[in-house]
Structure formats: structure tokens, C-alpha cells
Motif scaffolding. Structure first.
Motif, short mmCIF file in Angstrom:
data_model
loop_
_atom_site.label_atom_id
_atom_site.label_comp_id
_atom_site.label_asym_id
_atom_site.label_seq_id
_atom_site.Cartn_x
_atom_site.Cartn_y
_atom_site.Cartn_z
N ARG A 59 7.22 9.22 10.24
CA ARG A 59 6.34 9.24 11.13
C ARG A 59 5.93 10.35 11.90
N TYR A 60 5.16 11.08 12.58
CA TYR A 60 4.94 12.31 13.19
C TYR A 60 4.37 12.46 14.32
N HIS A 61 3.83 13.89 14.50
CA HIS A 61 3.31 13.80 16.18
C HIS A 61 2.23 15.11 15.81
N VAL A 62 1.51 15.36 16.16
CA VAL A 62 0.88 16.52 16.22
C VAL A 62 0.57 16.90 17.53
N PRO A 63 0.03 17.98 17.92
CA PRO A 63 -0.06 19.33 16.86
C PRO A 63 1.02 19.72 16.80
N VAL A 64 1.89 20.48 15.43
CA VAL A 64 3.43 21.37 14.96
C VAL A 64 2.79 22.10 15.32
N ILE A 65 3.06 22.99 16.16
CA ILE A 65 2.22 24.75 16.19
C ILE A 65 4.03 25.82 16.18
N TYR A 66 3.46 26.51 15.12
CA TYR A 66 5.11 27.39 14.09
C TYR A 66 4.26 29.03 15.24
N MET A 67 4.74 29.56 15.52
CA MET A 67 4.53 31.29 16.15
C MET A 67 5.95 31.87 15.67
N ASN A 68 5.42 33.04 14.76
CA ASN A 68 6.44 34.00 14.22
C ASN A 68 7.48 33.28 13.62
N SER A 69 7.48 32.27 12.72
CA SER A 69 8.02 31.08 12.22
C SER A 69 9.37 29.99 13.24
N LYS A 70 8.78 30.34 14.29
CA LYS A 70 9.40 29.33 15.04
C LYS A 70 8.41 27.89 15.20
N LYS A 71 9.10 26.99 15.49
CA LYS A 71 8.07 26.10 15.95
C LYS A 71 8.60 25.17 17.14
N LEU A 72 7.15 25.29 17.60
CA LEU A 72 7.00 25.37 19.03
C LEU A 72 6.85 23.76 19.74
N ASP A 73 7.75 22.45 20.24
CA ASP A 73 7.20 21.64 21.20
C ASP A 73 5.95 21.26 21.42
N GLY A 74 4.70 21.04 20.73
CA GLY A 74 3.94 20.88 20.55
C GLY A 74 2.88 21.58 21.47
N TYR A 75 1.51 21.20 22.19
CA TYR A 75 0.87 21.61 23.28
C TYR A 75 1.64 21.88 24.82
N GLY A 76 2.34 21.28 25.03
CA GLY A 76 3.65 21.27 26.45
C GLY A 76 4.33 23.10 26.64
N GLU A 77 4.54 23.16 24.82
CA GLU A 77 5.41 24.84 24.81
C GLU A 77 4.64 24.80 25.10
N LEU A 78 3.64 24.83 24.23
CA LEU A 78 2.28 26.49 23.92
C LEU A 78 2.00 26.22 25.52
N LEU A 79 1.44 25.55 26.41
CA LEU A 79 0.78 25.82 27.53
C LEU A 79 2.07 26.47 28.78
N GLN A 80 3.49 25.71 28.13
CA GLN A 80 3.84 27.18 29.27
C GLN A 80 4.49 28.43 29.00
N MET A 81 4.09 28.66 28.15
CA MET A 81 4.15 29.58 27.48
C MET A 81 2.90 30.54 28.42
N GLN A 82 1.87 30.51 28.25
CA GLN A 82 0.68 30.71 29.28
C GLN A 82 0.88 30.60 29.91
N ARG A 83 1.57 29.61 31.28
CA ARG A 83 1.97 29.55 32.34
C ARG A 83 2.88 31.14 32.60
N ASP A 84 3.97 30.53 31.74
CA ASP A 84 4.47 32.51 31.43
C ASP A 84 4.18 33.75 31.60
#
Length: 92
Positions: A59-84
Motif C-alpha cells: 500500500r502506498y500514496h503518491v506523490p512521493v517527493i525527494y529533494m536532496n535525498s530528503k523525503k518530503l511529506d507529499g504535495y502539502g509539504e512542497l506547498l508549505q515550502m513555497q509559502r515559506d
């Protein structure tokens, strides 16, 4: 060019995932290059093995995002990074 200063981004996605589309669009809007692994384009056995390696379960969920070898917690964390203001262009 110092390759260690460039963002290395990889996203695991599927064709039917709306958050995968949003994540890829957000990366593109911020001029961040990425490599995509689309699970739907893989042979089912390969897809199963990738899922087991990453999640340890079928069982899995996507998207799985890796940035500089760090696994992000999906789209929500990516969106928060943009806001920050933490999403800045890379050189890909």
C-alpha cells in the motif's frame, strides 16, 4: 558549477493522481527541474518492487517527493515550502 548546490528532485507519481499533477506544476512554476518515475509506466512487477523498497508494504500514496535525498511529506509539504519561500530555482 558546484553540483552539490543544485537541488536534486525526484517525484514518484501515477497518471491518475491529482496531487502528483499539482506537485509537478508547482515545481515547474518555481523553475525547479525534476526527474519523474511514473509508476503506471512500469511493468507491474517492477512497480511492486519499487513500492516495497520505499514503503515496505504493497500500500502506498503518491506523490512521493525527494529533494536532496530528503523525503518530503507529499504535495502539502512542497506547498508549505513555497509559502515559506524555500522553493528556489535549480539549474536543471
Amino acid at each position: 558549477m558546484d553540483i552539490m548546490k543544485e537541488k536534486q528532485v525526484m517525484i514518484l507519481s501515477t497518471d491518475r493522481c491529482g496531487y502528483c499533477v499539482k506537485a509537478k506544476n508547482l515545481l515547474e512554476q518555481n523553475s525547479i527541474g525534476f526527474r519523474e518515475v511514473n509508476m503506471d509506466k512500469m511493468h507491474p512487477n517492477d512497480s511492486y518492487e519499487v513500492v516495497n523498497c520505499i514503503f515496505g508494504t504493497p500500500r502506498y500514496h503518491v506523490p512521493v517527493i525527494y529533494m536532496n535525498s530528503k523525503k518530503l511529506d507529499g504535495y502539502g509539504e512542497l506547498l508549505q515550502m513555497q509559502r515559506d519561500g524555500a522553493l528556489t530555482p535549480n539549474k536543471e
